[in-house]
Design an enzyme around this catalytic site. Structure first.
Site, PDB file in Angstrom:
ATOM      1  N   LYS A 206       0.842  -1.204   0.000  1.00 38.99           N
ATOM      2  CA  LYS A 206       0.000   0.000   0.000  1.00 38.99           C
ATOM      3  C   LYS A 206       0.876   1.253   0.000  1.00 38.99           C
ATOM      4  O   LYS A 206       0.687   2.160  -0.779  1.00 38.99           O
ATOM      5  CB  LYS A 206      -0.908  -0.039   1.231  1.00 38.99           C
ATOM      6  CG  LYS A 206      -1.855   1.119   1.357  1.00 38.99           C
ATOM      7  CD  LYS A 206      -2.846   0.855   2.490  1.00 38.99           C
ATOM      8  CE  LYS A 206      -3.593   2.114   2.866  1.00 38.99           C
ATOM      9  NZ  LYS A 206      -4.536   1.877   3.965  1.00 38.99           N
ATOM     10  N   GLY A 275      -5.047  -2.118   5.199  1.00 41.04           N
ATOM     11  CA  GLY A 275      -4.251  -3.261   4.719  1.00 41.04           C
ATOM     12  C   GLY A 275      -4.930  -4.595   4.951  1.00 41.04           C
ATOM     13  O   GLY A 275      -5.049  -5.421   4.039  1.00 41.04           O
ATOM     14  N   ARG A 276      -5.411  -4.824   6.184  1.00 34.92           N
ATOM     15  CA  ARG A 276      -5.994  -6.143   6.490  1.00 34.92           C
ATOM     16  C   ARG A 276      -7.385  -6.311   5.911  1.00 34.92           C
ATOM     17  O   ARG A 276      -7.979  -7.374   6.043  1.00 34.92           O
ATOM     18  CB  ARG A 276      -5.986  -6.370   7.996  1.00 34.92           C
ATOM     19  CG  ARG A 276      -6.654  -5.283   8.815  1.00 34.92           C
ATOM     20  CD  ARG A 276      -6.285  -5.431  10.285  1.00 34.92           C
ATOM     21  NE  ARG A 276      -6.715  -4.288  11.091  1.00 34.92           N
ATOM     22  CZ  ARG A 276      -6.045  -3.152  11.219  1.00 34.92           C
ATOM     23  NH1 ARG A 276      -4.923  -2.958  10.547  1.00 34.92           N
ATOM     24  NH2 ARG A 276      -6.487  -2.184  12.007  1.00 34.92           N
ATOM     25  N   GLU A 361      -5.002  -7.153  15.137  1.00 36.82           N
ATOM     26  CA  GLU A 361      -4.523  -5.835  14.731  1.00 36.82           C
ATOM     27  C   GLU A 361      -5.653  -4.815  14.847  1.00 36.82           C
ATOM     28  O   GLU A 361      -5.422  -3.644  15.113  1.00 36.82           O
ATOM     29  CB  GLU A 361      -4.001  -5.904  13.290  1.00 36.82           C
ATOM     30  CG  GLU A 361      -2.855  -4.958  13.026  1.00 36.82           C
ATOM     31  CD  GLU A 361      -2.170  -5.258  11.715  1.00 36.82           C
ATOM     32  OE1 GLU A 361      -1.179  -6.001  11.726  1.00 36.82           O
ATOM     33  OE2 GLU A 361      -2.629  -4.757  10.669  1.00 36.82           O
ATOM     34  N   HIS A 392      -4.990 -33.934  17.732  1.00 34.94           N
ATOM     35  CA  HIS A 392      -3.864 -34.760  18.183  1.00 34.94           C
ATOM     36  C   HIS A 392      -2.787 -33.906  18.816  1.00 34.94           C
ATOM     37  O   HIS A 392      -1.658 -34.362  19.002  1.00 34.94           O
ATOM     38  CB  HIS A 392      -3.320 -35.557  16.995  1.00 34.94           C
ATOM     39  CG  HIS A 392      -4.360 -36.438  16.379  1.00 34.94           C
ATOM     40  ND1 HIS A 392      -4.528 -37.756  16.736  1.00 34.94           N
ATOM     41  CD2 HIS A 392      -5.346 -36.165  15.483  1.00 34.94           C
ATOM     42  CE1 HIS A 392      -5.541 -38.264  16.061  1.00 34.94           C
ATOM     43  NE2 HIS A 392      -6.064 -37.321  15.292  1.00 34.94           N
TER      44      HIS A 392
HETATM   45  C1  G6Q Z   1      -2.614  -4.026   7.934  1.00 37.33           C
HETATM   46  C2  G6Q Z   1      -1.375  -3.457   8.440  1.00 37.33           C
HETATM   47  C3  G6Q Z   1      -0.123  -4.122   7.963  1.00 37.33           C
HETATM   48  C4  G6Q Z   1       0.271  -3.766   6.534  1.00 37.33           C
HETATM   49  C5  G6Q Z   1       1.699  -4.225   6.272  1.00 37.33           C
HETATM   50  C6  G6Q Z   1       2.145  -3.970   4.862  1.00 37.33           C
HETATM   51  O1  G6Q Z   1      -3.718  -3.591   8.182  1.00 37.33           O
HETATM   52  O2  G6Q Z   1      -1.351  -2.102   8.218  1.00 37.33           O
HETATM   53  O3  G6Q Z   1      -0.186  -5.520   8.086  1.00 37.33           O
HETATM   54  O4  G6Q Z   1      -0.612  -4.348   5.633  1.00 37.33           O
HETATM   55  O5  G6Q Z   1       2.553  -3.592   7.179  1.00 37.33           O
HETATM   56  O6  G6Q Z   1       2.048  -2.619   4.533  1.00 37.33           O
HETATM   57  P1  G6Q Z   1       2.226  -2.157   3.044  1.00 37.33           P
HETATM   58  O7  G6Q Z   1       1.116  -2.729   2.231  1.00 37.33           O
HETATM   59  O8  G6Q Z   1       2.174  -0.665   3.074  1.00 37.33           O
HETATM   60  O9  G6Q Z   1       3.550  -2.673   2.561  1.00 37.33           O
END
Ligand code: G6Q
Length: 558
Positions: A206, A275-276, A361, A392
């Site tokens: 991102k 991101g998530r 998160e 198990h």
């Molecule tokens: C998700 C977080 C985190 C993020 C990563 C990668 O919600 O913000 O997991 O996705 O740190 O970030 P970039 O996509 O910016 O590389």
């Protein structure tokens, strides 16, 4: 300090909790012959059975009153209206727009985002179809056989989990690999058997500044240029080779260009996609490459179905609201610290890790939206592994340990294979485990079992405490017809909204992640001191100095 404990409804829930603790699941099932009907819900081919929870109708009535008082619906509506509900980053939260199939507009700052979403989807469609049909090839004219997605966290876990979950649909597509860890072993092992001429790299970030991803991306580019050097006859070739083999998914065009990827090879998304929550955006490109664009759209449609349910169903029938309320019930009233995710589906192997990020998160916060410390537990520790493997291993603690661990069982009626015996065994184990957790084995039952084995009285007495299962260990079972893209989309949106509901009840911001940002800053301070032959490090705390000096000493050796 924000207190929920002071609320009248909170206190009534605490009193009610004391009543519930005087009963057990055997008793609750005995009292209500239609408990399954009363405590389950359906949406399409999905069934959610929450009858094996330590709840009565009164529990749900009180929890729903809490949801009303905490104005969960108002926050949901504000999120869907594009308000900047992510207050610490001053951002809207509109991943729901990415799978909005209704034709309705969705706006941020008064601007309808749906046209941009449609353009981004069309870009994905054209590109994924060109790669899958072989219309777009590598530098030597050969079809792409492998795709390597380089990203981490939200730019990895979602697409990696979905690609694995939909593997039965990926027979005609390229093989898709995921490299996330900056440990060079991850890239090395992934590239070992790949042919540069037939490998496509997706750099998914991102921000396009995440250190691990950028290091992996640079090393991948070096590997690619070195492996294809015989076909490079000048700088122009390097540019065209990179253009054919490297694409980016990002919100940061400047950094993407800086890396050497042309804007035409950049798939966009926006700061209102966390991101998530981004697998539904261009971050889902590896999914479309693996299973085809049409199936990616089915995934969006499945999620949209749950979004519509979440948006319109009254609190009483709203499935994500119900699961969110149960989460708060266990975490804040019954002392559960963790939540186990137990898919009886090998294809959902990566689901626990995905949900771990989504939940921990989002709701791993100790201050409320206004910045005040909270005096109640927030997000649980989420963990899990596929059944029957877990049986198990760690299920022992679930059955007979001292901790209360609410569990989610997931299982499908129709498998993707024709091996009926396997599937019957899987189903039987899944249902047997949730029943055993709920109903346990009483002392009388355990005694009868031991006596039927002909054991002497003293042996029976010695073994008895070890053979008793207390029961009343709660679980939800999410059953569905078949793990197809639509069902998977519905299931994932269910969890996303459940996490939202819990955050809303706690009045925390589920959409920032300052703890992740901390990690991004800290390593930068230490990196320079890992240079070979550096003088002894003394500038950190004693432990960090000691560790740096230990590894530096070995790194100086041949
Ligand atoms: C998700 C977080 C985190 C993020 C990563 C990668 O919600 O913000 O997991 O996705 O740190 O970030 P970039 O996509 O910016 O590389």
């Amino acid at each position: 300090m924000t207190t929920l404990r002071g609320l009248d409804i909170w206190q009534r829930l605490e009193t009610h909790r004391d009543d519930i603790q005087r009963t057990d699941l055997r008793g609750l099932f005995r009292q209500d012959a239609e408990r399954f009907e009363h405590f389950s819900g359906r949406l399409g081919d999905l069934l959610i059975d929450y009858s094996k929870h330590l709840i009565t109708k009164e529990t749900l009535r009180l929890l729903r009153e809490l949801a009303r008082q905490r104005q969960v619906e108002a926050l949901r509506d504000r999120m869907l209206a594009g308000d900047r509900v992510n207050v610490t980053e001053n951002r809207a939260v509109l991943h729901v727009a990415l799978r909005n199939r209704s034709g309705r507009s969705m706006s941020v700052d008064g601007r309808d985002v749906m046209p941009e979403v449609a353009i981004a989807l069309e870009h994905m469609r054209q590109f994924s179809e060109a790669i899958r049909t072989g219309a777009a090839t590598g530098f030597s004219g050969l079809r792409m056989t492998d795709v390597v997605n380089i990203g981490i966290g939200g730019s990895d876990l979602g697409p990696a989990m979905v690609t694995e979950a939909l593997r039965p649909y990926a027979q005609e597509g390229p093989r898709v690999h995921f490299v996330s860890n900056v440990d060079g072993a991850h890239l090395t092992e992934t590239l070992r058997d790949l042919n540069a001429a037939t490998t496509l790299f997706i750099i998914a970030s991102k921000t396009f500044t995440t250190e691990e991803t950028m290091i992996n991306a640079r090393s991948a580019r070096e590997w690619f240029l070195s492996a294809s050097k015989d076909s490079l006859h000048g700088a122009a070739d390097t540019t065209t080779h990179i253009a054919r083999h490297f694409v980016a998914v990002s919100t940061n065009e400047r950094e993407v260009r800086q890396f050497g990827i042309d804007a035409a090879n950049m798939f966009v998304f926006w700061d209102w996609v966390g991101g998530r929550y981004s697998l539904w955006s261009s971050i889902g490109l590896p999914i479309a490459l693996a299973v085809g664009f049409e199936r990616f759209v089915q995934l969006l449609e499945g999620a949209h179905r749950m979004d519509e349910h979440f948006r319109t169903a009254p609190i009483e029938d709203n499935l994500p609201v119900t699961l969110g309320l149960l989460g708060v019930w266990y975490g804040d009233f019954l002392g559960a610290d963790s939540h186990a995710v137990l898919p009886y589906v090998q294809y959902l192997e990566r689901l626990p890790a995905f949900l771990q990020q989504l939940d921990m998160e989002s709701n791993g916060k100790r201050v409320d939206r206004e910045g005040h410390r909270v005096d109640y537990p927030t997000g649980p520790i989420v963990w899990g592994a596929p059944g029957t493997n877990g049986q198990h291993a760690f299920y022992q603690l679930l059955h007979q340990g001292t901790r209360l661990v609410p569990c989610d069982f997931l299982v499908g009626a129709q498998p993707h294979h024709a091996m009926a015996e396997h599937h019957e065994s899987l189903l039987a184990n899944c249902f047997a485990q949730s029943a055993a957790l709920a109903f346990g084995k009483t002392e009388a039952e355990a005694r009868a079992e031991l006596e039927s084995q002909g054991l002497a009285a003293d042996a029976v007495a010695r073994l008895l405490p070890h053979k008793v299962f207390p029961g009343s260990r709660p679980s939800t079972t999410i059953a569905y017809r078949h793990l197809d893209p639509t069902t998977l989309g519905t299931l994932l949106a269910l969890y996303e909204h459940k996490v939202f509901v819990m955050g809303a009840l706690w009045n925390i911001n589920s959409f920032d992640q300052w703890g992740v940002e901390l990690g991004k800053q800290l390593a930068r301070r230490i990196r320079p001191q890992l240079e070979r032959g550096a003088a002894p490090v003394t500038s950190h705390d004693g432990s960090t100095n000691g560790l740096l000096n230990f590894v530096n000493a070995f790194r100086a050796l041949p």
